[in-house]
Design a protein around this motif. Structure first.
Motif, PDB file in Angstrom:
ATOM      1  N   ALA A 124     -55.309 -50.510  24.820  1.00 58.59           N
ATOM      2  CA  ALA A 124     -56.673 -50.253  23.776  1.00 58.59           C
ATOM      3  C   ALA A 124     -56.216 -49.120  22.533  1.00 58.59           C
ATOM      4  O   ALA A 124     -56.330 -49.236  21.207  1.00 58.59           O
ATOM      5  CB  ALA A 124     -57.790 -49.079  23.868  1.00 58.59           C
ATOM      6  N   GLU A 125     -54.951 -48.446  23.001  1.00 53.27           N
ATOM      7  CA  GLU A 125     -54.260 -48.034  21.751  1.00 53.27           C
ATOM      8  C   GLU A 125     -53.564 -49.324  20.336  1.00 53.27           C
ATOM      9  O   GLU A 125     -53.231 -48.614  19.149  1.00 53.27           O
ATOM     10  CB  GLU A 125     -52.979 -46.513  22.134  1.00 53.27           C
ATOM     11  CG  GLU A 125     -53.302 -46.021  22.893  1.00 53.27           C
ATOM     12  CD  GLU A 125     -54.551 -45.890  23.876  1.00 53.27           C
ATOM     13  OE1 GLU A 125     -55.227 -44.659  24.638  1.00 53.27           O
ATOM     14  OE2 GLU A 125     -53.859 -46.848  24.711  1.00 53.27           O
ATOM     15  N   GLU A 126     -53.087 -50.052  21.065  1.00 54.77           N
ATOM     16  CA  GLU A 126     -52.148 -50.604  20.647  1.00 54.77           C
ATOM     17  C   GLU A 126     -52.841 -51.560  19.863  1.00 54.77           C
ATOM     18  O   GLU A 126     -53.003 -52.615  18.654  1.00 54.77           O
ATOM     19  CB  GLU A 126     -51.103 -52.324  21.145  1.00 54.77           C
ATOM     20  CG  GLU A 126     -50.154 -51.268  21.956  1.00 54.77           C
ATOM     21  CD  GLU A 126     -49.031 -52.229  22.708  1.00 54.77           C
ATOM     22  OE1 GLU A 126     -49.738 -53.408  22.585  1.00 54.77           O
ATOM     23  OE2 GLU A 126     -48.631 -51.701  23.302  1.00 54.77           O
ATOM     24  N   ARG A 127     -54.141 -51.935  20.363  1.00 55.24           N
ATOM     25  CA  ARG A 127     -55.271 -53.042  20.271  1.00 55.24           C
ATOM     26  C   ARG A 127     -55.627 -52.486  18.636  1.00 55.24           C
ATOM     27  O   ARG A 127     -55.841 -52.807  17.450  1.00 55.24           O
ATOM     28  CB  ARG A 127     -56.943 -52.922  20.524  1.00 55.24           C
ATOM     29  CG  ARG A 127     -58.138 -54.033  20.377  1.00 55.24           C
ATOM     30  CD  ARG A 127     -59.061 -53.373  21.023  1.00 55.24           C
ATOM     31  NE  ARG A 127     -59.112 -51.551  21.097  1.00 55.24           N
ATOM     32  CZ  ARG A 127     -60.339 -50.640  21.825  1.00 55.24           C
ATOM     33  NH1 ARG A 127     -61.226 -51.516  22.740  1.00 55.24           N
ATOM     34  NH2 ARG A 127     -60.360 -49.759  21.542  1.00 55.24           N
ATOM     35  N   ASP A 128     -56.815 -50.860  18.314  1.00 55.79           N
ATOM     36  CA  ASP A 128     -56.874 -50.323  17.415  1.00 55.79           C
ATOM     37  C   ASP A 128     -55.233 -50.393  16.582  1.00 55.79           C
ATOM     38  O   ASP A 128     -56.307 -50.649  15.116  1.00 55.79           O
ATOM     39  CB  ASP A 128     -56.808 -48.594  17.738  1.00 55.79           C
ATOM     40  CG  ASP A 128     -58.198 -48.696  18.844  1.00 55.79           C
ATOM     41  OD1 ASP A 128     -58.474 -49.507  18.890  1.00 55.79           O
ATOM     42  OD2 ASP A 128     -58.144 -47.723  19.480  1.00 55.79           O
ATOM     43  N   THR A 129     -54.418 -50.645  16.603  1.00 58.87           N
ATOM     44  CA  THR A 129     -53.249 -50.311  15.792  1.00 58.87           C
ATOM     45  C   THR A 129     -52.825 -51.622  15.197  1.00 58.87           C
ATOM     46  O   THR A 129     -53.322 -51.341  13.883  1.00 58.87           O
ATOM     47  CB  THR A 129     -51.844 -49.701  16.495  1.00 58.87           C
ATOM     48  OG1 THR A 129     -51.554 -49.240  16.691  1.00 58.87           O
ATOM     49  CG2 THR A 129     -50.428 -50.055  15.042  1.00 58.87           C
ATOM     50  N   ILE A 130     -53.412 -52.542  15.713  1.00 52.18           N
ATOM     51  CA  ILE A 130     -52.807 -53.874  15.137  1.00 52.18           C
ATOM     52  C   ILE A 130     -54.407 -54.465  14.819  1.00 52.18           C
ATOM     53  O   ILE A 130     -54.188 -54.694  13.493  1.00 52.18           O
ATOM     54  CB  ILE A 130     -53.140 -54.396  16.890  1.00 52.18           C
ATOM     55  CG1 ILE A 130     -52.125 -54.995  17.512  1.00 52.18           C
ATOM     56  CG2 ILE A 130     -53.601 -56.432  15.789  1.00 52.18           C
ATOM     57  CD1 ILE A 130     -52.121 -56.064  18.605  1.00 52.18           C
ATOM     58  N   LEU A 131     -55.788 -53.638  14.786  1.00 50.63           N
ATOM     59  CA  LEU A 131     -56.890 -53.442  14.026  1.00 50.63           C
ATOM     60  C   LEU A 131     -56.769 -52.955  12.172  1.00 50.63           C
ATOM     61  O   LEU A 131     -57.357 -53.586  11.523  1.00 50.63           O
ATOM     62  CB  LEU A 131     -58.076 -53.110  14.816  1.00 50.63           C
ATOM     63  CG  LEU A 131     -58.557 -54.210  15.830  1.00 50.63           C
ATOM     64  CD1 LEU A 131     -59.842 -53.446  16.231  1.00 50.63           C
ATOM     65  CD2 LEU A 131     -58.803 -55.447  14.901  1.00 50.63           C
ATOM     66  N   ASN A 132     -56.035 -51.832  13.008  1.00 49.60           N
ATOM     67  CA  ASN A 132     -55.935 -50.909  11.385  1.00 49.60           C
ATOM     68  C   ASN A 132     -54.927 -51.476  10.007  1.00 49.60           C
ATOM     69  O   ASN A 132     -55.220 -51.937   9.144  1.00 49.60           O
ATOM     70  CB  ASN A 132     -55.345 -49.078  11.353  1.00 49.60           C
ATOM     71  CG  ASN A 132     -56.206 -48.414  12.665  1.00 49.60           C
ATOM     72  OD1 ASN A 132     -57.803 -49.271  11.991  1.00 49.60           O
ATOM     73  ND2 ASN A 132     -55.409 -47.790  13.388  1.00 49.60           N
ATOM     74  N   GLN A 133     -53.438 -52.115  11.262  1.00 50.60           N
ATOM     75  CA  GLN A 133     -52.720 -53.289  10.187  1.00 50.60           C
ATOM     76  C   GLN A 133     -53.261 -54.135   9.343  1.00 50.60           C
ATOM     77  O   GLN A 133     -53.144 -54.632   8.603  1.00 50.60           O
ATOM     78  CB  GLN A 133     -51.667 -53.500  11.274  1.00 50.60           C
ATOM     79  CG  GLN A 133     -50.930 -52.217  11.613  1.00 50.60           C
ATOM     80  CD  GLN A 133     -50.048 -53.201  12.671  1.00 50.60           C
ATOM     81  OE1 GLN A 133     -49.761 -54.329  12.819  1.00 50.60           O
ATOM     82  NE2 GLN A 133     -48.509 -52.277  13.092  1.00 50.60           N
ATOM     83  N   LEU A 134     -54.427 -55.566  10.955  1.00 55.81           N
ATOM     84  CA  LEU A 134     -54.543 -56.315   9.632  1.00 55.81           C
ATOM     85  C   LEU A 134     -56.401 -55.655   8.631  1.00 55.81           C
ATOM     86  O   LEU A 134     -55.665 -56.347   7.498  1.00 55.81           O
ATOM     87  CB  LEU A 134     -55.809 -56.910  10.673  1.00 55.81           C
ATOM     88  CG  LEU A 134     -54.697 -58.163  11.759  1.00 55.81           C
ATOM     89  CD1 LEU A 134     -55.437 -58.262  12.689  1.00 55.81           C
ATOM     90  CD2 LEU A 134     -54.218 -58.855  10.979  1.00 55.81           C
ATOM     91  N   GLU A 135     -56.552 -54.271   9.028  1.00 52.98           N
ATOM     92  CA  GLU A 135     -57.476 -54.101   7.673  1.00 52.98           C
ATOM     93  C   GLU A 135     -56.760 -53.667   6.583  1.00 52.98           C
ATOM     94  O   GLU A 135     -57.500 -54.037   5.649  1.00 52.98           O
ATOM     95  CB  GLU A 135     -58.666 -52.822   8.009  1.00 52.98           C
ATOM     96  CG  GLU A 135     -59.387 -53.298   9.353  1.00 52.98           C
ATOM     97  CD  GLU A 135     -60.185 -52.668  10.321  1.00 52.98           C
ATOM     98  OE1 GLU A 135     -59.443 -51.098   9.690  1.00 52.98           O
ATOM     99  OE2 GLU A 135     -60.845 -52.095  10.873  1.00 52.98           O
ATOM    100  N   GLN A 136     -56.283 -52.648   6.821  1.00 57.12           N
ATOM    101  CA  GLN A 136     -54.435 -52.868   5.265  1.00 57.12           C
ATOM    102  C   GLN A 136     -54.104 -53.669   4.590  1.00 57.12           C
ATOM    103  O   GLN A 136     -54.005 -53.589   3.747  1.00 57.12           O
ATOM    104  CB  GLN A 136     -53.896 -51.894   6.237  1.00 57.12           C
ATOM    105  CG  GLN A 136     -54.101 -50.130   6.741  1.00 57.12           C
ATOM    106  CD  GLN A 136     -53.209 -49.004   7.363  1.00 57.12           C
ATOM    107  OE1 GLN A 136     -51.935 -49.539   7.148  1.00 57.12           O
ATOM    108  NE2 GLN A 136     -53.868 -48.413   8.074  1.00 57.12           N
ATOM    109  N   SER A 137     -54.086 -54.512   5.461  1.00 58.60           N
ATOM    110  CA  SER A 137     -53.425 -56.266   4.559  1.00 58.60           C
ATOM    111  C   SER A 137     -54.364 -57.090   3.879  1.00 58.60           C
ATOM    112  O   SER A 137     -54.350 -58.350   3.196  1.00 58.60           O
ATOM    113  CB  SER A 137     -52.629 -57.060   6.002  1.00 58.60           C
ATOM    114  OG  SER A 137     -51.711 -55.741   6.803  1.00 58.60           O
ATOM    115  N   GLY A 138     -55.884 -56.155   4.082  1.00 54.33           N
ATOM    116  CA  GLY A 138     -56.770 -57.116   3.855  1.00 54.33           C
ATOM    117  C   GLY A 138     -58.236 -58.113   4.661  1.00 54.33           C
ATOM    118  O   GLY A 138     -58.742 -58.357   4.223  1.00 54.33           O
ATOM    119  N   TYR A 139     -57.610 -57.472   5.878  1.00 55.51           N
ATOM    120  CA  TYR A 139     -58.942 -58.899   6.289  1.00 55.51           C
ATOM    121  C   TYR A 139     -59.464 -57.669   6.647  1.00 55.51           C
ATOM    122  O   TYR A 139     -60.073 -56.753   7.141  1.00 55.51           O
ATOM    123  CB  TYR A 139     -58.055 -59.495   7.474  1.00 55.51           C
ATOM    124  CG  TYR A 139     -56.643 -60.231   7.274  1.00 55.51           C
ATOM    125  CD1 TYR A 139     -57.060 -61.265   7.037  1.00 55.51           C
ATOM    126  CD2 TYR A 139     -55.623 -59.604   7.442  1.00 55.51           C
ATOM    127  CE1 TYR A 139     -55.634 -62.090   6.643  1.00 55.51           C
ATOM    128  CE2 TYR A 139     -54.756 -60.557   7.172  1.00 55.51           C
ATOM    129  CZ  TYR A 139     -55.007 -62.182   6.558  1.00 55.51           C
ATOM    130  OH  TYR A 139     -53.483 -62.558   6.513  1.00 55.51           O
TER     131      TYR A 139
END
Length: 216
Positions: A124-139
């Motif tokens: 779950a931690e990796e999931r949240d990290t990936i989601l945060n990175q994608l959101e910060q990239s503008g998605y």
């Protein structure tokens, strides 16, 4: 379909195998699934028994593979099957663990798709990290698709090849045998997996308050 047939072999198992720390060597070697595994691995077994005449003596030079990799679903049942397979190898051919031939394949819990690319998260931690990175990239959230894996059978071959089979992208954890005095390790393993019910209850009681439970 996900493997490289030039150098990878897959032996499918259905369900849970015999607990080799609870049974006699004669009963273990009378189990068809375990017998098949022993023959495929190729190096024989280390325990000796006058009741087993056709099983070759252990010879690590006859091992058919450079790595024995245990791959199960990333859930409680998968973890139990993993423990049973490690117990089998520990009972029948512990030298494979001592020499570093036995591994566990980490399997992803989540597949995250965005902008035509797939990302694999193993917790779950990796999931949240990936989601945060994608959101910060503008998605935006609407552009991101998350799939929770219910088991290996759900995954398509292309995803399995990347997340679990390809040596360049997969994740393996080596099963290490303790160095030096291994008596405490052996005692713990045989108490947890063997017939010592009272000892197992005592270990659970001693460590119950320190267990962290995560419900996802």
């Amino acid at each position: 379909l996900a493997r490289d047939a030039e150098y990878q072999a897959i032996i499918p198992l259905r369900g849970k195998i015999l607990n080799c720390l609870k049974e006699s060597i004669e009963r273990i070697m009378g189990n068809e699934i375990i017998l098949d595994l022993v023959h495929v691995i190729g190096c024989g077994i280390e325990p000796k028994s006058r009741y087993i005449k056709e099983m070759p003596k252990f010879d690590i030079d006859k091992l058919n593979f450079g790595k024995i990799i245990i791959c199960t679903d990333a859930d409680i049942d998968g973890g139990h099957i993993r423990c049973l397979l490690i117990a089998m190898i520990y009972r029948l051919m512990p030298t494979l663990i001592k020499e570093g031939y036995v591994y566990i394949a980490e399997t992803p819990l989540y597949t995250i798709e965005c902008n035509g690319k797939k990302h694999f998260a193993y917790n779950a931690e990796e999931r949240d990290t990936i989601l945060n990175q994608l959101e910060q990239s503008g998605y935006s959230e609407s552009k991101i698709k998350i799939q929770r894996s219910k088991g290996l059978g759900e995954n398509n071959p292309e995803d399995m090849a990347v997340s679990t089979m390809n040596p360049d992208t997969r994740r393996l954890v080596r099963v290490d045998y303790p160095q030096g005095d291994d008596s405490e390790f052996v005692k713990l393993l045989e108490t947890l997996m063997g017939n010592d019910l009272d000892g197992r209850k005592q270990i659970i009681s001693d460590h119950f308050d320190s267990i962290e439970v995560s419900i996802d």
